[in-house]
Enzyme design. Structure first.
Site, PDB file in Angstrom:
ATOM      1  N   CYS A   2      32.374  43.190  38.024  1.00 37.44           N
ATOM      2  CA  CYS A   2      31.370  43.966  38.746  1.00 37.44           C
ATOM      3  C   CYS A   2      30.061  43.188  38.699  1.00 37.44           C
ATOM      4  O   CYS A   2      29.682  42.657  37.657  1.00 37.44           O
ATOM      5  CB  CYS A   2      31.117  45.359  38.192  1.00 37.44           C
ATOM      6  SG  CYS A   2      32.364  46.546  38.661  1.00 37.44           S
ATOM      7  N   ARG A  27      32.686  38.176  40.762  1.00 34.95           N
ATOM      8  CA  ARG A  27      32.851  39.132  39.655  1.00 34.95           C
ATOM      9  C   ARG A  27      33.634  40.368  40.061  1.00 34.95           C
ATOM     10  O   ARG A  27      34.032  41.171  39.207  1.00 34.95           O
ATOM     11  CB  ARG A  27      31.485  39.576  39.137  1.00 34.95           C
ATOM     12  CG  ARG A  27      30.653  38.463  38.559  1.00 34.95           C
ATOM     13  CD  ARG A  27      29.326  39.004  38.088  1.00 34.95           C
ATOM     14  NE  ARG A  27      29.492  39.905  36.974  1.00 34.95           N
ATOM     15  CZ  ARG A  27      29.502  39.539  35.697  1.00 34.95           C
ATOM     16  NH1 ARG A  27      29.367  38.273  35.390  1.00 34.95           N
ATOM     17  NH2 ARG A  27      29.654  40.418  34.750  1.00 34.95           N
ATOM     18  N   TRP A  74      34.607  45.796  40.853  1.00 32.76           N
ATOM     19  CA  TRP A  74      35.995  45.537  40.430  1.00 32.76           C
ATOM     20  C   TRP A  74      36.401  46.824  39.714  1.00 32.76           C
ATOM     21  O   TRP A  74      35.979  47.088  38.595  1.00 32.76           O
ATOM     22  CB  TRP A  74      36.069  44.337  39.485  1.00 32.76           C
ATOM     23  CG  TRP A  74      37.460  43.927  39.146  1.00 32.76           C
ATOM     24  CD1 TRP A  74      38.284  43.108  39.870  1.00 32.76           C
ATOM     25  CD2 TRP A  74      38.206  44.308  37.977  1.00 32.76           C
ATOM     26  NE1 TRP A  74      39.489  42.969  39.226  1.00 32.76           N
ATOM     27  CE2 TRP A  74      39.475  43.693  38.073  1.00 32.76           C
ATOM     28  CE3 TRP A  74      37.937  45.112  36.881  1.00 32.76           C
ATOM     29  CZ2 TRP A  74      40.449  43.853  37.100  1.00 32.76           C
ATOM     30  CZ3 TRP A  74      38.918  45.280  35.912  1.00 32.76           C
ATOM     31  CH2 TRP A  74      40.160  44.642  36.037  1.00 32.76           C
ATOM     32  N   ASN A  99      28.076  48.151  35.471  1.00 31.41           N
ATOM     33  CA  ASN A  99      29.186  47.247  35.156  1.00 31.41           C
ATOM     34  C   ASN A  99      29.669  47.623  33.763  1.00 31.41           C
ATOM     35  O   ASN A  99      28.882  47.651  32.833  1.00 31.41           O
ATOM     36  CB  ASN A  99      28.657  45.799  35.194  1.00 31.41           C
ATOM     37  CG  ASN A  99      29.600  44.788  34.580  1.00 31.41           C
ATOM     38  OD1 ASN A  99      29.166  43.741  34.137  1.00 31.41           O
ATOM     39  ND2 ASN A  99      30.884  45.061  34.540  1.00 31.41           N
ATOM     40  N   GLY A 100      30.959  47.964  33.660  1.00 29.32           N
ATOM     41  CA  GLY A 100      31.499  48.317  32.353  1.00 29.32           C
ATOM     42  C   GLY A 100      32.299  49.608  32.415  1.00 29.32           C
ATOM     43  O   GLY A 100      32.725  50.038  33.490  1.00 29.32           O
ATOM     44  N   GLU A 486      49.019  26.176  31.571  1.00 37.72           N
ATOM     45  CA  GLU A 486      47.817  26.287  32.398  1.00 37.72           C
ATOM     46  C   GLU A 486      48.152  26.003  33.874  1.00 37.72           C
ATOM     47  O   GLU A 486      47.649  26.672  34.772  1.00 37.72           O
ATOM     48  CB  GLU A 486      46.749  25.309  31.859  1.00 37.72           C
ATOM     49  CG  GLU A 486      45.468  25.219  32.659  1.00 37.72           C
ATOM     50  CD  GLU A 486      44.723  26.535  32.828  1.00 37.72           C
ATOM     51  OE1 GLU A 486      45.038  27.524  32.144  1.00 37.72           O
ATOM     52  OE2 GLU A 486      43.845  26.577  33.700  1.00 37.72           O
ATOM     53  N   LYS A 490      47.559  28.672  36.902  1.00 40.75           N
ATOM     54  CA  LYS A 490      46.798  28.375  38.123  1.00 40.75           C
ATOM     55  C   LYS A 490      47.619  28.736  39.354  1.00 40.75           C
ATOM     56  O   LYS A 490      47.107  29.331  40.299  1.00 40.75           O
ATOM     57  CB  LYS A 490      46.411  26.887  38.220  1.00 40.75           C
ATOM     58  CG  LYS A 490      45.302  26.362  37.377  1.00 40.75           C
ATOM     59  CD  LYS A 490      43.946  26.917  37.643  1.00 40.75           C
ATOM     60  CE  LYS A 490      43.733  28.098  36.792  1.00 40.75           C
ATOM     61  NZ  LYS A 490      42.979  28.194  35.673  1.00 40.75           N
ATOM     62  N   GLU A 493      47.774  32.517  39.720  1.00 43.77           N
ATOM     63  CA  GLU A 493      46.487  33.139  40.048  1.00 43.77           C
ATOM     64  C   GLU A 493      46.131  32.997  41.513  1.00 43.77           C
ATOM     65  O   GLU A 493      45.669  33.949  42.130  1.00 43.77           O
ATOM     66  CB  GLU A 493      45.352  32.481  39.232  1.00 43.77           C
ATOM     67  CG  GLU A 493      45.285  32.898  37.794  1.00 43.77           C
ATOM     68  CD  GLU A 493      44.183  32.162  37.055  1.00 43.77           C
ATOM     69  OE1 GLU A 493      43.441  32.819  36.326  1.00 43.77           O
ATOM     70  OE2 GLU A 493      44.052  30.919  37.179  1.00 43.77           O
ATOM     71  N   HIS A 509      67.720  26.918  26.045  1.00 40.10           N
ATOM     72  CA  HIS A 509      67.820  28.178  25.300  1.00 40.10           C
ATOM     73  C   HIS A 509      67.598  29.374  26.218  1.00 40.10           C
ATOM     74  O   HIS A 509      67.324  30.471  25.740  1.00 40.10           O
ATOM     75  CB  HIS A 509      66.834  28.188  24.136  1.00 40.10           C
ATOM     76  CG  HIS A 509      67.108  27.114  23.142  1.00 40.10           C
ATOM     77  ND1 HIS A 509      68.167  27.178  22.256  1.00 40.10           N
ATOM     78  CD2 HIS A 509      66.519  25.911  22.930  1.00 40.10           C
ATOM     79  CE1 HIS A 509      68.190  26.078  21.522  1.00 40.10           C
ATOM     80  NE2 HIS A 509      67.207  25.290  21.919  1.00 40.10           N
ATOM     81  N   LYS A 608      36.119  37.274  37.818  1.00 40.56           N
ATOM     82  CA  LYS A 608      35.737  36.366  36.752  1.00 40.56           C
ATOM     83  C   LYS A 608      34.913  37.088  35.703  1.00 40.56           C
ATOM     84  O   LYS A 608      34.390  38.159  35.959  1.00 40.56           O
ATOM     85  CB  LYS A 608      34.888  35.258  37.373  1.00 40.56           C
ATOM     86  CG  LYS A 608      35.018  33.959  36.627  1.00 40.56           C
ATOM     87  CD  LYS A 608      34.414  32.835  37.388  1.00 40.56           C
ATOM     88  CE  LYS A 608      34.513  31.565  36.607  1.00 40.56           C
ATOM     89  NZ  LYS A 608      35.870  31.073  36.491  1.00 40.56           N
TER      90      LYS A 608
HETATM   91  N1  HGA Z   1      33.756  51.638  35.647  1.00 37.22           N
HETATM   92  C1  HGA Z   1      33.034  51.302  36.842  1.00 37.22           C
HETATM   93  C2  HGA Z   1      32.562  49.862  36.804  1.00 37.22           C
HETATM   94  C3  HGA Z   1      33.738  48.926  36.726  1.00 37.22           C
HETATM   95  C4  HGA Z   1      33.431  47.536  36.215  1.00 37.22           C
HETATM   96  O1  HGA Z   1      32.389  47.213  35.675  1.00 37.22           O
HETATM   97  N2  HGA Z   1      34.389  46.642  36.330  1.00 37.22           N
HETATM   98  O2  HGA Z   1      34.225  45.356  35.782  1.00 37.22           O
HETATM   99  C5  HGA Z   1      33.888  51.553  38.072  1.00 37.22           C
HETATM  100  O3  HGA Z   1      35.104  51.661  37.983  1.00 37.22           O
HETATM  101  O4  HGA Z   1      33.300  51.670  39.150  1.00 37.22           O
END
Ligand code: HGA
Length: 613
Positions: A2, A27, A74, A99-100, A486, A490, A493, A509, A608
């Site tokens: 985020c 992000r 995100w 964010n969080g 790695e 890649k 991803e 094995h 990221k």
């Molecule tokens: N929990 C909030 C923010 C998500 C977030 O920071 N993601 O990295 C949401 O879901 O909107």
């Protein structure tokens, strides 16, 4: 994860916020939104999908205001949708971006609902908006309102808040998620990282855990810690604004792959004498401390974990130091036995990776909880001022510069270089023949990497063989096993091809059962002591009709055949081979992804700087 950006200026901020969001899109990119405040009125635009979708909406209906907050999401709580996109409002008066994760949002939500609040979104964030709305109604002071609400919420956050009745203020806070303050001339900003603001300033304050910041016309930037005013250093960003653009390259990932020779030279600069590593690069007192180290515990996530795995081979073989490597999300939840004189090492590009940071805090709290503590903690990290470096005894900064592509490339190889510097520093045989030879080899590394990048054309051609495949197998032995891991990561991803990696000796094995003409097998074969054994493993694949792609030292006598393609990698010291062999694997996954038409820099479901658990 985020991205947050906020601006308090004397000019219209829509353009600043939008540019900030574009730079933060790595992000999170499932929805985006912006709110501005003008003449006491909040206006908001949000869109599901990428920032470009928000931009289209703003083209139709521009926002006018000299104070605003914006967000690229995100999702953690509630699906990606316009209604769950930030900023969230409460009462049409409060606007918040976050964010969080607010871990105790459920009881708080129930309490607010019982009190008549109707929620618009499924997010945890909206709870905070309503709590601030109520607290402001009581105090009429945005800073006090935010501080009182922070005392009630658990979890991780970086946030930025505006209130219609505090028309020239933005309050921000950080705990567990990054937030920087950008100091402009007569205007100030907040953002999740410095890159988002390089268009408007190069002077930054990195907020510390628990800091609250108020931007206002009257006082400029005020920072509070534990409710009291706090002083924080202002740092000048030195990489220039070019770091935030793709330049001549089609993708950030390609640009970052090609930057590896120069950023590795930068990571080595000033850290080597003619014959040995300058231990002072790790911080004051590092040399005396390193002499006491008898064990090493390395903790990391994702790509950084693979760098740690390479370092285990180096530390045990070159320095004779028993080493364990573990992913942070496992380490932090188990009982760990810590032998005496163990150095705890964390690896993280951003220095904010939630699990790694939590692992560091767990490690440093051991003694206080009656368990044996570590001798010292060391962070290897790419972002100055990040939580990991601030909370560790020692740190070594990689000089990769900003990494924008979600799939890590240059951050990984600069970590490997940093880990080689650590290995040599821990050997305790300063400047002996082996160290002198490795120091010379390190100095020659950027030039070798330039040569490895010349494989780009042949690898682009080779990638065509993968475009229609659904699975791939990577093989390596010794230090090349983590490089195979790695390489597989890649490919997963960015091309979404299912890929696995095995130590080549494990093939029979189990995984050999998967080998047929539809399963490309990629092997990394430097000229080391395991080469002959690896060659036998490759024969096992060929005998089962598997299609083999081998990245091999020029001196390895492997003749191309129908189902065997060989690409030569420049000759390199066996200890530095993992660094050089990483580049062709990065290029391979890049070209496969381009052929498949995926979103190389922003692959689906990922983001990221993983600042949530
Ligand atoms: N929990 C909030 C923010 C998500 C977030 O920071 N993601 O990295 C949401 O879901 O909107």
């Amino acid at each position: 994860m985020c991205g947050i950006v906020a601006a308090l200026a004397a000019r219209n901020v829509q353009g600043i916020l939008l540019e900030g969001l574009k730079r933060l899109e790595y992000r999170g990119y499932d929805s985006a939104g912006m709110a501005v405040l003008e003449n006491g009125v909040l206006e908001r635009q949000r869109a599901n999908g990428k920032v470009a979708a928000l931009e289209e909406k703003l083209d139709q209906h521009a926002l006018e205001g000299s104070i605003g907050i914006a967000h690229t999401r995100w999702a953690t709580h509630g699906k990606p949708s316009e209604v769950n996109a930030h900023p969230h409002l409460a009462g049409g008066r409060v606007a918040i971006v976050h964010n969080g994760i607010i871990e105790n949002f459920e009881p708080l939500k129930r309490e607010l609902e019982a009190d008549g609040v109707v929620f618009e979104s499924e997010t945890d964030t909206e709870v905070v908006a309503h709590l601030i709305d109520r607290a402001f109604a009581a105090s009429h002071d945005l800073l006090a309102a935010v501080q009182s609400v922070l005392a009630r919420i658990d979890g991780a956050y970086a946030l930025a808040v505006m209130h219609a009745d505090a028309p020239r203020e933005i309050v921000g806070a950080r705990k567990g998620s990054p937030l920087v303050v950008g100091a402009g001339i007569g205007e100030n900003f907040l953002a999740s990282d410095t890159l988002a603001l390089l268009q408007v300033t190069d002077r930054f304050v990195y907020l510390q855990e628990g800091d609250v910041v108020r931007l206002s016309d009257a006082q400029g930037i005020e920072i509070f810690a534990g409710g009291e005013p706090a002083e924080r250093e202002v740092h000048t960003f030195e990489h220039g604004d070019g770091a935030a653009s793709r330049g001549e390259y089609r993708h950030f990932m390609l640009k970052e792959i090609h930057e590896q020779p120069s950023v590795i030279a930068a990571t080595l600069a000033g850290r080597l004498s003619g014959s040995h590593v300058l231990e002072s690069s790790f911080g004051v007192g590092a040399r005396a401390l390193f002499e006491r180290v008898r064990q090493v515990h390395i903790i990391a996530c994702g790509t950084s974990y693979h760098a740690g795995m390479v370092a285990r081979y180096w530390l045990e073989k070159l320095a004779g130091i028993p080493t364990t490597v573990e992913v942070a999300s496992e380490y932090r939840y188990r009982e760990v036995v810590v032998p005496e004189d163990t150095l705890f090492v964390t690896l993280s590009q951003s220095g904010e990776t939630a699990d790694t940071l939590a692992a560091l805090r767990y490690a440093t709290s051991r003694e206080a909880n009656g368990a044996r503590g570590y001798l010292a903690t060391l962070a290897i990290c790419n972002v100055p001022g990040s939580s990991l470096t601030r909370e560790s005894d020692l740190s070594l900064m990689t000089q990769a510069g900003p990494e924008i592509g979600v799939a890590s490339t240059k951050a990984f190889t600069t970590q490997l270089v940093a880990l080689m510097l650590l290995t040599l520093s821990l050997r305790g045989t300063r400047g002996d023949e082996r160290e002198t030879a490795l120091v010379q080899a390190l100095r020659g590394l950027p030039a070798l990497l330039e040569q490895a990048l010349e494989m780009d054309g042949p690898i682009a051609e080779l990638s065509e063989a993968f475009a229609e495949k659904h699975h791939a197998l990577f093989l390596g032995r010794g230090t090349q096993f983590p490089i195979a891991l790695e390489g597989a990561l890649k490919l997963k991803e960015i091309s979404y091809i299912h890929a696995e990696a095995y130590p080549a000796g494990e093939l029979k094995h189990g995984p050999l059962a998967l080998v047929d003409a539809d399963m490309p097998v990629i092997a990394v074969a430097p000229n080391d002591e395991l080469l002959e054994k690896l060659k036998s493993n490759l024969q096992e694949v060929r005998a089962r009709g598997g299609e083999l792609f081998v990245f091999a030292d020029e001196s390895v006598a492997l003749t191309a055949a129908d189902n065997l393609r060989v690409l030569h990698v420049p000759a390199v010291d066996e200890y530095l081979a993992p660094i050089v062999y990483t580049l062709p694997l990065q290029l391979l996954s890049y070209h496969v992804a381009v052929l498949k038409g995926t979103d190389v820099d922003q692959p689906r479901n990922l983001a990221k700087s993983v600042t949530v658990e």
